[in-house]
Scaffold this motif. Structure first.
Motif, PDB file in Angstrom:
ATOM      1  N   SER A 234      -4.932   0.560   1.030  1.00 20.71           N
ATOM      2  CA  SER A 234      -5.957   0.474   2.070  1.00 20.71           C
ATOM      3  C   SER A 234      -7.370   0.281   1.522  1.00 20.71           C
ATOM      4  O   SER A 234      -8.307   0.099   2.296  1.00 20.71           O
ATOM      5  N   GLU A 235      -7.544   0.312   0.200  1.00 16.30           N
ATOM      6  CA  GLU A 235      -8.877   0.098  -0.374  1.00 16.30           C
ATOM      7  C   GLU A 235      -9.421  -1.291  -0.084  1.00 16.30           C
ATOM      8  O   GLU A 235     -10.631  -1.516  -0.133  1.00 16.30           O
ATOM      9  N   THR A 236      -8.529  -2.246   0.239  1.00 16.49           N
ATOM     10  CA  THR A 236      -8.985  -3.593   0.579  1.00 16.49           C
ATOM     11  C   THR A 236      -9.355  -3.712   2.050  1.00 16.49           C
ATOM     12  O   THR A 236      -9.940  -4.698   2.464  1.00 16.49           O
ATOM     13  N   GLN A 237      -9.008  -2.716   2.858  1.00 17.46           N
ATOM     14  CA  GLN A 237      -9.275  -2.709   4.300  1.00 17.46           C
ATOM     15  C   GLN A 237      -8.623  -3.897   5.004  1.00 17.46           C
ATOM     16  O   GLN A 237      -9.092  -4.350   6.051  1.00 17.46           O
ATOM     17  N   VAL A 238      -7.535  -4.411   4.437  1.00 15.94           N
ATOM     18  CA  VAL A 238      -6.758  -5.483   5.052  1.00 15.94           C
ATOM     19  C   VAL A 238      -5.395  -4.913   5.399  1.00 15.94           C
ATOM     20  O   VAL A 238      -4.645  -4.507   4.504  1.00 15.94           O
ATOM     21  N   GLN A 239      -5.061  -4.861   6.673  1.00 13.22           N
ATOM     22  CA  GLN A 239      -3.858  -4.181   7.135  1.00 13.22           C
ATOM     23  C   GLN A 239      -2.593  -4.706   6.466  1.00 13.22           C
ATOM     24  O   GLN A 239      -1.724  -3.930   6.065  1.00 13.22           O
ATOM     25  N   SER A 240      -2.505  -6.034   6.315  1.00 10.45           N
ATOM     26  CA  SER A 240      -1.291  -6.610   5.732  1.00 10.45           C
ATOM     27  C   SER A 240      -1.150  -6.309   4.245  1.00 10.45           C
ATOM     28  O   SER A 240      -0.109  -6.561   3.644  1.00 10.45           O
ATOM     29  N   MET A 241      -2.214  -5.765   3.633  1.00 11.63           N
ATOM     30  CA  MET A 241      -2.198  -5.460   2.202  1.00 11.63           C
ATOM     31  C   MET A 241      -2.002  -3.960   1.927  1.00 11.63           C
ATOM     32  O   MET A 241      -2.125  -3.541   0.783  1.00 11.63           O
ATOM     33  N   LYS A 242      -1.723  -3.183   2.926  1.00 12.41           N
ATOM     34  CA  LYS A 242      -1.682  -1.731   2.754  1.00 12.41           C
ATOM     35  C   LYS A 242      -0.599  -1.268   1.783  1.00 12.41           C
ATOM     36  O   LYS A 242      -0.685  -0.164   1.238  1.00 12.41           O
ATOM     37  N   ASP A 243       0.454  -2.078   1.567  1.00  8.36           N
ATOM     38  CA  ASP A 243       1.507  -1.717   0.621  1.00  8.36           C
ATOM     39  C   ASP A 243       1.354  -2.454  -0.711  1.00  8.36           C
ATOM     40  O   ASP A 243       2.261  -2.430  -1.544  1.00  8.36           O
ATOM     41  N   CYS A 244       0.210  -3.092  -0.893  1.00  9.76           N
ATOM     42  CA  CYS A 244      -0.017  -3.895  -2.103  1.00  9.76           C
ATOM     43  C   CYS A 244      -1.173  -3.350  -2.934  1.00  9.76           C
ATOM     44  O   CYS A 244      -1.987  -2.568  -2.455  1.00  9.76           O
ATOM     45  N   SER A 245      -1.214  -3.821  -4.153  1.00 11.08           N
ATOM     46  CA  SER A 245      -2.386  -3.631  -5.001  1.00 11.08           C
ATOM     47  C   SER A 245      -2.884  -5.006  -5.421  1.00 11.08           C
ATOM     48  O   SER A 245      -2.097  -5.944  -5.590  1.00 11.08           O
ATOM     49  N   ILE A 246      -4.204  -5.113  -5.573  1.00  9.43           N
ATOM     50  CA  ILE A 246      -4.816  -6.366  -6.014  1.00  9.43           C
ATOM     51  C   ILE A 246      -5.665  -6.066  -7.242  1.00  9.43           C
ATOM     52  O   ILE A 246      -6.484  -5.143  -7.230  1.00  9.43           O
ATOM     53  N   VAL A 247      -5.452  -6.822  -8.299  1.00  9.28           N
ATOM     54  CA  VAL A 247      -6.239  -6.673  -9.516  1.00  9.28           C
ATOM     55  C   VAL A 247      -7.000  -7.977  -9.724  1.00  9.28           C
ATOM     56  O   VAL A 247      -6.403  -9.062  -9.701  1.00  9.28           O
ATOM     57  N   THR A 248      -8.312  -7.896  -9.889  1.00  9.13           N
ATOM     58  CA  THR A 248      -9.128  -9.098 -10.027  1.00  9.13           C
ATOM     59  C   THR A 248     -10.015  -9.041 -11.267  1.00  9.13           C
ATOM     60  O   THR A 248     -10.351  -7.970 -11.762  1.00  9.13           O
ATOM     61  N   ALA A 249     -10.388 -10.226 -11.730  1.00  7.63           N
ATOM     62  CA  ALA A 249     -11.337 -10.348 -12.850  1.00  7.63           C
ATOM     63  C   ALA A 249     -12.154 -11.610 -12.642  1.00  7.63           C
ATOM     64  O   ALA A 249     -11.619 -12.647 -12.241  1.00  7.63           O
TER      65      ALA A 249
END
Length: 295
Positions: A234-249
């Motif tokens: 939920s750190e992305t505040q995107v409902q469809s991403m609530k079960d995901c993690s995103i790593v960016t650079a």
């Protein structure tokens, strides 16, 4: 053949006029060919960038077994280089705006009062002296108030033109190119492979506006823009991403150009592997496009 001659019997041979002409003509030809090669190299560099980005995102998806994406580099702060107001008719003027990178934006401005040629000239001088070299963030209330005060009874025209300038700069920042790969990798993880959930997640991966928000969240914080960022659930505040993690650079190409690499996977992803992979690829991209040799 007449290209060299011997001035006298004890002298060596030197070029004749014909010989010098041959040298000069071929020198000019070589220089012309060098210009053509340089132009071709510039085209190849653009093509090379796109190819490299596609290879990078494919490599990420293969090596991590997660979905991956990369954005093409963009100028982070579009600046206004020049603005020109020109009369169209008694009720309209054309505002031509040139942004950094020689991006041209045009806009028709409707007037509520006729402007003289002198009015238009004075407005052009005022706008260029006050706005040239500024980004949208720098065209703040103080700048606007000062310019409207200087415009006097024509302040309303400045107001309208500034709105058009803001829109031009903003639109120059919106054309975000995103390359994705490995979206079907999400089906490998039970918590993401549910039909409706997977469909919604894949749909999210195709939404440029949403990714623009996610991938540029750290741009406002200058201390974080060069760090690897991890967004969990939920750190992305995107409902469809609530079960995901995103790593960016973020990767830097110089001259204010920056793009973002991202990896999307389940919250139980191998963070150590993902972070080290991103760090390595970021370094390789920086080295590839920031080296000083001309190849």
């Amino acid at each position: 053949m007449g290209y060299i001659f011997q001035p006298h019997t004890s002298a060596g041979r030197i070029p004749s006029d014909k010989g010098y002409r041959f040298y000069v003509d071929n020198l000019m030809k070589v220089k012309s060919e060098e210009v053509v090669r340089q132009n071709e190299m510039m085209v190849q560099k653009v093509d090379k960038l796109e190819q490299v980005l596609k290879q990078v995102v494919k490599l990420l998806a293969t090596n991590t077994n997660y979905a991956s994406l990369i954005t093409a580099p963009q100028s982070q702060k579009n600046k206004l280089k020049f603005i020109q107001l020109t009369r169209v008719n008694e009720e309209q003027i054309l505002a031509v705006m040139m942004l950094e990178g020689n991006i041209i934006k045009n806009s028709i401005v409707t007037l509520d009062a006729e402007l003289t040629d002198e009015d238009i000239l004075n407005l052009n001088i005022l706008l260029n002296s006050g706005l040239n070299g500024l980004t949208m963030e720098q065209i703040n209330l103080d700048v606007i108030t000062r310019m409207k005060g200087q415009a006097g009874e024509r302040s309303h025209i400045v107001d309208v033109v500034l709105s058009e300038v803001a829109e031009a700069i903003r639109s120059g920042e919106e054309d975000l190119q995103i390359y994705t790969e490995g979206t079907t990798n999400i089906f490998k993880y039970p918590e993401l492979s549910d039909g409706a959930k997977a469909s919604q997640l894949i749909g999210t991966l195709e939404q440029k506006d949403l990714w623009r928000e996610i991938l540029t969240e750290d741009d406002a914080d200058s201390d974080k823009k060069n760090e690897i960022q991890v967004y969990i659930g939920s750190e992305t505040q995107v409902q469809s991403m609530k079960d995901c993690s995103i790593v960016t650079a973020n990767y830097e190409l110089g001259d204010g150009l920056r793009g973002t690499i991202g990896i999307v996977g389940p919250k139980r992803m191998d963070y150590d592997k993902v972070v080290s992979t991103l760090r390595s690829l970021k370094s390789q991209l920086d080295q590839t496009f920031n080296h000083k040799d001309t190849e």
